[in-house]
Design a protein around this motif. Sequence first.
Motif, mmCIF file in Angstrom:
data_model
loop_
_atom_site.group_PDB
_atom_site.id
_atom_site.type_symbol
_atom_site.label_atom_id
_atom_site.label_comp_id
_atom_site.label_asym_id
_atom_site.label_seq_id
_atom_site.Cartn_x
_atom_site.Cartn_y
_atom_site.Cartn_z
ATOM 1 N N ALA A 100 -17.300 4.508 -4.185
ATOM 2 C CA ALA A 100 -15.970 4.892 -4.389
ATOM 3 C C ALA A 100 -15.825 6.314 -4.843
ATOM 4 O O ALA A 100 -14.848 7.241 -4.359
ATOM 5 N N LEU A 101 -16.687 6.903 -5.362
ATOM 6 C CA LEU A 101 -16.554 8.321 -5.803
ATOM 7 C C LEU A 101 -16.689 9.392 -4.666
ATOM 8 O O LEU A 101 -15.834 10.193 -4.518
ATOM 9 N N LEU A 102 -17.608 8.923 -3.632
ATOM 10 C CA LEU A 102 -17.968 9.932 -2.376
ATOM 11 C C LEU A 102 -16.894 9.766 -1.300
ATOM 12 O O LEU A 102 -16.733 10.502 -0.563
ATOM 13 N N ALA A 103 -16.478 8.155 -1.251
ATOM 14 C CA ALA A 103 -15.612 8.024 0.019
ATOM 15 C C ALA A 103 -14.609 7.478 -0.401
ATOM 16 O O ALA A 103 -13.846 6.849 0.656
ATOM 17 N N HIS A 104 -14.093 6.959 -1.689
ATOM 18 C CA HIS A 104 -12.955 6.046 -1.961
ATOM 19 C C HIS A 104 -13.229 5.019 -1.194
ATOM 20 O O HIS A 104 -11.943 4.298 -0.964
ATOM 21 N N GLU A 105 -14.045 4.164 -1.235
ATOM 22 C CA GLU A 105 -14.238 2.942 -0.638
ATOM 23 C C GLU A 105 -14.271 1.764 -1.431
ATOM 24 O O GLU A 105 -14.552 1.974 -2.657
ATOM 25 N N GLY A 106 -13.784 0.648 -1.029
ATOM 26 C CA GLY A 106 -14.069 -0.603 -2.047
ATOM 27 C C GLY A 106 -12.866 -0.484 -2.786
ATOM 28 O O GLY A 106 -11.917 0.371 -2.847
ATOM 29 N N PRO A 107 -12.741 -1.498 -3.525
ATOM 30 C CA PRO A 107 -11.630 -1.741 -4.541
ATOM 31 C C PRO A 107 -11.753 -0.633 -5.843
ATOM 32 O O PRO A 107 -10.561 -0.031 -6.023
ATOM 33 N N PHE A 108 -12.842 -0.373 -5.965
ATOM 34 C CA PHE A 108 -12.694 0.834 -7.011
ATOM 35 C C PHE A 108 -12.336 2.235 -6.220
ATOM 36 O O PHE A 108 -11.709 2.965 -7.058
ATOM 37 N N GLY A 109 -12.454 2.441 -5.141
ATOM 38 C CA GLY A 109 -11.989 3.661 -4.519
ATOM 39 C C GLY A 109 -10.794 3.845 -4.158
ATOM 40 O O GLY A 109 -10.194 4.453 -4.472
ATOM 41 N N GLN A 110 -9.995 2.429 -3.942
ATOM 42 C CA GLN A 110 -8.648 2.224 -3.984
ATOM 43 C C GLN A 110 -7.913 2.357 -5.482
ATOM 44 O O GLN A 110 -6.971 3.145 -5.463
ATOM 45 N N LEU A 111 -8.741 2.289 -6.528
ATOM 46 C CA LEU A 111 -8.249 2.253 -7.722
ATOM 47 C C LEU A 111 -8.117 3.713 -8.151
ATOM 48 O O LEU A 111 -7.268 4.242 -8.677
ATOM 49 N N LEU A 112 -9.193 4.379 -7.768
ATOM 50 C CA LEU A 112 -9.368 5.903 -7.787
ATOM 51 C C LEU A 112 -8.376 6.729 -6.923
ATOM 52 O O LEU A 112 -7.688 7.611 -7.624
ATOM 53 N N ARG A 113 -7.951 6.252 -5.814
ATOM 54 C CA ARG A 113 -6.800 6.714 -4.924
ATOM 55 C C ARG A 113 -5.497 6.487 -5.742
ATOM 56 O O ARG A 113 -4.677 7.524 -5.709
ATOM 57 N N LEU A 114 -5.176 5.543 -6.427
ATOM 58 C CA LEU A 114 -3.991 5.167 -7.032
ATOM 59 C C LEU A 114 -4.023 6.228 -8.071
ATOM 60 O O LEU A 114 -2.906 6.659 -8.464
ATOM 61 N N ALA A 115 -5.159 6.206 -8.971
ATOM 62 C CA ALA A 115 -5.033 7.038 -10.105
ATOM 63 C C ALA A 115 -4.880 8.448 -10.024
ATOM 64 O O ALA A 115 -4.057 9.432 -10.507
ATOM 65 N N GLU A 116 -5.571 9.059 -8.644
ATOM 66 C CA GLU A 116 -5.227 10.263 -8.444
ATOM 67 C C GLU A 116 -3.895 10.575 -7.835
ATOM 68 O O GLU A 116 -3.195 11.682 -8.259
ATOM 69 N N ALA A 117 -3.363 9.592 -7.051
ATOM 70 C CA ALA A 117 -1.878 9.651 -6.814
ATOM 71 C C ALA A 117 -0.957 9.669 -7.791
ATOM 72 O O ALA A 117 0.103 10.374 -7.896
ATOM 73 N N ARG A 118 -1.267 9.019 -8.776
ATOM 74 C CA ARG A 118 -0.202 8.706 -9.889
ATOM 75 C C ARG A 118 -0.317 10.264 -10.763
ATOM 76 O O ARG A 118 0.613 10.634 -11.048
ATOM 77 N N GLU A 119 -1.202 10.900 -10.773
ATOM 78 C CA GLU A 119 -1.654 12.216 -11.319
ATOM 79 C C GLU A 119 -0.768 13.415 -10.612
ATOM 80 O O GLU A 119 -0.139 14.191 -11.217
ATOM 81 N N SER A 120 -0.908 13.152 -9.250
ATOM 82 C CA SER A 120 -0.427 14.200 -8.373
ATOM 83 C C SER A 120 0.868 13.895 -7.968
ATOM 84 O O SER A 120 1.537 14.622 -7.244
ATOM 85 N N SER A 121 1.466 12.815 -8.228
ATOM 86 C CA SER A 121 2.878 12.303 -8.045
ATOM 87 C C SER A 121 2.862 12.173 -6.381
ATOM 88 O O SER A 121 3.943 12.522 -5.861
ATOM 89 N N ASP A 122 1.956 11.891 -5.677
ATOM 90 C CA ASP A 122 1.933 11.409 -4.309
ATOM 91 C C ASP A 122 2.442 10.349 -3.752
ATOM 92 O O ASP A 122 1.788 9.132 -4.061
ATOM 93 N N ASP A 123 3.715 10.181 -3.980
ATOM 94 C CA ASP A 123 4.161 8.695 -3.774
ATOM 95 C C ASP A 123 3.982 7.863 -2.557
ATOM 96 O O ASP A 123 3.858 6.518 -2.534
ATOM 97 N N GLU A 124 3.421 8.637 -1.401
ATOM 98 C CA GLU A 124 3.173 7.733 -0.224
ATOM 99 C C GLU A 124 1.908 7.266 -0.522
ATOM 100 O O GLU A 124 1.727 5.856 -0.462
ATOM 101 N N VAL A 125 0.852 7.861 -1.033
ATOM 102 C CA VAL A 125 -0.550 7.242 -1.471
ATOM 103 C C VAL A 125 -0.389 6.358 -2.648
ATOM 104 O O VAL A 125 -0.843 5.438 -2.616
ATOM 105 N N PHE A 126 0.319 6.838 -3.416
ATOM 106 C CA PHE A 126 0.423 5.777 -4.449
ATOM 107 C C PHE A 126 0.858 4.532 -4.101
ATOM 108 O O PHE A 126 0.441 3.192 -4.580
ATOM 109 N N ASN A 127 2.005 4.314 -3.375
ATOM 110 C CA ASN A 127 2.699 3.170 -2.735
ATOM 111 C C ASN A 127 1.811 2.329 -2.179
ATOM 112 O O ASN A 127 1.475 1.088 -2.216
ATOM 113 N N HIS A 128 0.969 3.229 -1.004
ATOM 114 C CA HIS A 128 -0.203 2.376 -0.484
ATOM 115 C C HIS A 128 -1.052 1.649 -0.987
ATOM 116 O O HIS A 128 -1.550 0.586 -0.946
#
Length: 126
Positions: free
Chosen positions: A70-98
């Motif tokens: 999850a940390l190195l490749a944003h893989e799996g459910p943890f990776g998706q959660l991390l992607r979501l949290a990062e998108a929430r911080e950076s206000s990246d709507d597209e990544v956030f919605n996905h």
Amino acid sequence: SKYGNTSPAVGHTAVIRGRLMELLALEFMTEDEAEQAFVVGIFSLLDVMLSIPLQDALQLINVPTAIRQALLAHEGPFGQLLRLAEARESSDDEVFNHATAALGLTSQQVNWAHLQALAWCDQVTK
């Protein structure tokens, strides 16, 4: 460079990120997995906190494969959660919605969990 700029804000961001991921994980994972999600969130800023690349930081500690991936490749459910949290911080709507859709969550759930995470961080970092 993103290294060498370790302010208390980074620690706060890590705690909020971890707590947000944990709260969201509880919507569709076990408590044990939600705890792992918290760890992913905290460790995701290890590189910034230690001023070394994440790959190097992860060699210093023994973490489960799912967390490492999850940390190195944003893989799996943890990776998706991390992607979501990062998108929430950076206000990246597209990544956030996905990421939100991929995890079967709603933006309302995420925003509510984020408010709870902020409140929790406020309590534990006083």
